[in-house]
Write an enzyme that holds these catalytic residues in place. Structure first.
Site, PDB file in Angstrom:
ATOM      1  N   SER A 123       0.838  -1.200   0.000  1.00  0.00           N
ATOM      2  CA  SER A 123       0.000   0.000   0.000  1.00  0.00           C
ATOM      3  C   SER A 123       0.873   1.250   0.000  1.00  0.00           C
ATOM      4  O   SER A 123       1.672   1.444  -0.910  1.00  0.00           O
ATOM      5  CB  SER A 123      -0.959  -0.042   1.190  1.00  0.00           C
ATOM      6  N   HIS A 142      -7.313  -6.127   0.382  1.00  0.00           N
ATOM      7  CA  HIS A 142      -6.148  -5.245   0.358  1.00  0.00           C
ATOM      8  C   HIS A 142      -5.016  -5.751   1.246  1.00  0.00           C
ATOM      9  O   HIS A 142      -3.847  -5.581   0.924  1.00  0.00           O
ATOM     10  CB  HIS A 142      -6.587  -3.845   0.792  1.00  0.00           C
TER      11      HIS A 142
END
Length: 256
Positions: free
Chosen positions: A84, A234
């Site tokens: 991320s 994610h």
């Protein structure tokens, strides 16, 4: 900036960069598995974990921190893994210091622009009155008014600790992160392609990396490939650790 870090294992070096609102501790489980074959470094990025706070919160600053970390610890040609925000920091490092690493793994992040999408989280964190907070359960109850997902709250509340005065405090520099949140989503700035082997790894249930991003990814990282872990979101390294490790170790061990 001297970053706080963990180091475990022996062998070929790997450095892992955590994401926004995270810390090195988020990666300890996966790192212990990697440490059976590799030497794994887990730094806390600036304004996170136990690393120093700073008014500067940009990818240039984070990539410079990583270069200083590598030089300080005399790490030779590591594989860099970034998730991320850590993936954006790793990509920025790669375009600035292309000779300082061997391979790059970018986890659920593309080099494109992402519009700010953490307003609900920031509102929830700002809503907590740390001075009057009596317990972690009370913090969770208050945070639930803004963030209904238990797993997200548990992740965020790992940043809450008691200081020397036994008062609750944040390990993240909340005010600077909130002020600079636009920078977190900025597109990768580069001048020429990065030729080192690169693996983009995405979760099949995550919307962060789309098929239409492949063109830009290969434009900047021509020696890159994109792989997907099905049924993972994610935080794919936490949701599907065995599948994640299988793909990462195969990439690291590949000759190219």
């Amino acid at each position: 900036m001297q970053l706080h870090y963990h180091k475990i294992g022996e062998g070929e070096p790997i450095i892992i960069l955590h994401g926004l609102f995270g810390s090195a501790d988020n990666w300890l489980t996966v790192s212990r598995m990697l440490a059976e074959s590799y030497q794994v470094y887990l730094p806390d990025q600036r304004n996170h974990g136990r690393s120093p706070w700073s008014e500067a919160f940009t990818y240039d600053a984070m990539s410079a921190d990583l270069m200083e970390f590598i030089e300080t610890h005399q790490i030779q040609q590591p594989t860099i893994i970034g998730h991320s925000m850590g993936g954006k920091a790793a990509m920025r490092f790669a375009v600035r210091y292309p000779d300082a690493f061997r391979k790059l793994v970018v986890v659920d992040m593309a080099p494109k622009y992402y519009s700010p999408h953490h307003q609900q989280i920031l509102a929830g964190l700002h809503s907590l009155n740390l001075a009057s907070l009596q317990s972690r359960q009370q913090a969770d109850d208050q945070l639930a008014q803004h963030i209904p997902e238990l797993g997200v709250r548990q992740f965020l509340l790992k940043n809450l600790y008691r200081n020397e005065q036994q008062l609750f405090a944040w390990r993240i520099n909340l005010s600077v992160i909130a002020r600079e949140i636009e920078n977190v989503g900025e597109a990768l700035v580069y001048t020429k392609p990065v030729e080192q082997p690169t693996l983009f790894l995405r979760g099949g249930l995550s919307g962060y990396v789309k098929d239409e991003d492949i063109k830009l990814m290969r434009q900047i990282f021509p020696q890159s490939s994109l792989e997907t872990i099905p049924d993972a979101g994610h935080w794919l390294q936490a949701e599907k650790p065995k599948e994640f490790l299988k793909k990462v170790t195969a990439f690291i061990q590949a000759e190219k």
